[in-house]
Design a protein around this motif. Structure first.
Motif, mmCIF file in Angstrom:
data_model
loop_
_atom_site.group_PDB
_atom_site.id
_atom_site.type_symbol
_atom_site.label_atom_id
_atom_site.label_comp_id
_atom_site.label_asym_id
_atom_site.label_seq_id
_atom_site.Cartn_x
_atom_site.Cartn_y
_atom_site.Cartn_z
ATOM 1 N N ILE A 109 0.832 -1.203 0.000
ATOM 2 C CA ILE A 109 0.000 0.000 0.000
ATOM 3 C C ILE A 109 0.867 1.254 0.000
ATOM 4 O O ILE A 109 0.587 2.227 -0.719
ATOM 5 N N LEU A 166 -7.608 -2.770 1.578
ATOM 6 C CA LEU A 166 -7.244 -1.895 0.463
ATOM 7 C C LEU A 166 -8.276 -0.785 0.277
ATOM 8 O O LEU A 166 -7.915 0.387 0.057
ATOM 9 N N LEU A 214 -6.884 2.916 0.784
ATOM 10 C CA LEU A 214 -6.585 3.616 -0.470
ATOM 11 C C LEU A 214 -7.642 4.631 -0.857
ATOM 12 O O LEU A 214 -7.560 5.240 -1.928
#
Length: 330
Positions: free
Chosen positions: A88, A114, A118
């Motif tokens: 990441i 994620l 993100l």
């Protein structure tokens, strides 16, 4: 139309996926780059990567530089869950904000992580149903049937249209939950330390697997989780089949599966090599869901604890079925 596909993680799954799509992408003036550790990719920079004796390396670029993500049209994550934090950070540093991320990691948790970490980036789910193992530093062997499943996106649809046997779905979660049921065997194989064929020949190991599945199905039912069957056999049927006498199971099931006699799960390979495992992402997910819904999951909880103990040990345990049955409380 052409795309640059960058695969972060040049392990068995990443190299297999990259090699599978590379030649067709190259024919469309696209490109495939695999990012991995220098020690892993060095042999493949000198000799052709092969999958079941088929050479594929000419269509793939190998690098250890994560900056290769900067001009990617799609970033495919093909690493272990314990490497996700570092991945990441690299994505946030090098990837363009509009580049979608496709996760081929085991379990449900990586996609959830994620999406949380993100932010606005598009995160796609993927699922690889079969096992891939290294037979040498440049040779891969696929073990097991099934087709790769990918969440729908213009690039994943394009990959399928190139002629690849991919299953495209708008919502991959049911397939992921179905795959998770199969993955519950991973810690049993890791703790046994023997090939899957030998392990499944023993009713004691199969009984533990059946009980782990039964707990997971109970959690799914209570949580209202929708799941799809992955593979040729129904998990609910497996609860009965796994408890058959050894001779009958071998005759009705094992002898018809064409299972590689030397195949082991990736968790077994990781534990034998002294590497961290994905136990929290697999059986740990069932434990987490059980806790959320006030359901006890003693078999999966015990398997998580046993694998963590083994990770802290200097050598893999190689537990006999009788001992493992005792350790999980059966």
């Amino acid at each position: 139309m052409s795309y640059h596909i960058v695969i972060l993680g040049a392990g068995a799954i990443g190299c297999h996926f990259g090699a599978t799509i590379a030649a067709d992408i190259l024919a469309e003036n696209g490109h495939v780059t695999l990012i991995g550790r220098e020690t892993t990719i060095a042999p493949m920079q000198k000799a052709a990567l092969t999958i079941d004796n088929k050479a594929t390396a000419k269509a793939v670029t190998f690098t250890s530089d994560p900056a290769a993500m900067k001009d990617a049209d799609l970033i495919v994550l093909a690493l272990k869950s314990h490497a996700l934090d570092a991945a990441i950070e690299q994505i946030e540093t090098f990837a363009q904000p509009e580049t979608p991320i496709l996760s081929l990691l085991n379990g449900i948790a990586p996609v959830r992580t994620l999406q949380e970490r993100l932010g606005a980036r598009r995160v796609l789910a993927g699922m690889v149903p079969f096992n891939v193992v290294w037979t040498s530093p440049t040779e891969l062997h696929r073990s097991g049937p099934g087709e790769i499943a990918l969440e729908r996106h213009e690039i994943t649809v394009w990959l399928k249209q190139l002629g690849h046997d991919f299953h495209i779905a708008d919502d991959l979660a049911p397939i992921q939950y179905g795959k998770l049921l199969l993955n519950l065997i991973n810690p049993i194989n890791a703790l046994a330390g023997i090939p899957l064929h030998d392990m499944l020949s023993d009713r004691g190991y199969r009984r533990i697997f059946a009980e782990a599945i039964a707990e997971a199905l109970a959690v799914y039912d209570t949580a209202g989780i929708t799941w799809e069957q992955v593979g040729p056999s129904s998990p609910r049927l497996a609860l009965k089949v796994m408890r058959l006498p050894n001779w009958l199971f071998r005759k009705m099931v094992l002898n018809k599966q064409n299972l590689d006699r030397n195949s082991m799960t990736s968790m077994a390979s990781d534990l034998a090599a002294g590497k961290p495992t994905e136990i929290d992402t697999i059986n740990g997910e069932i434990v987490r869901l059980g806790q959320l819904h006030n359901l006890k999951t003693p078999i999966n909880t015990s398997l998580v604890a046993l694998v963590k103990q083994a990770e802290a040990s200097s050598s893999p345990p190689k537990l006999a079925a009788s001992r493992l049955l005792q350790d999980v409380g059966l």
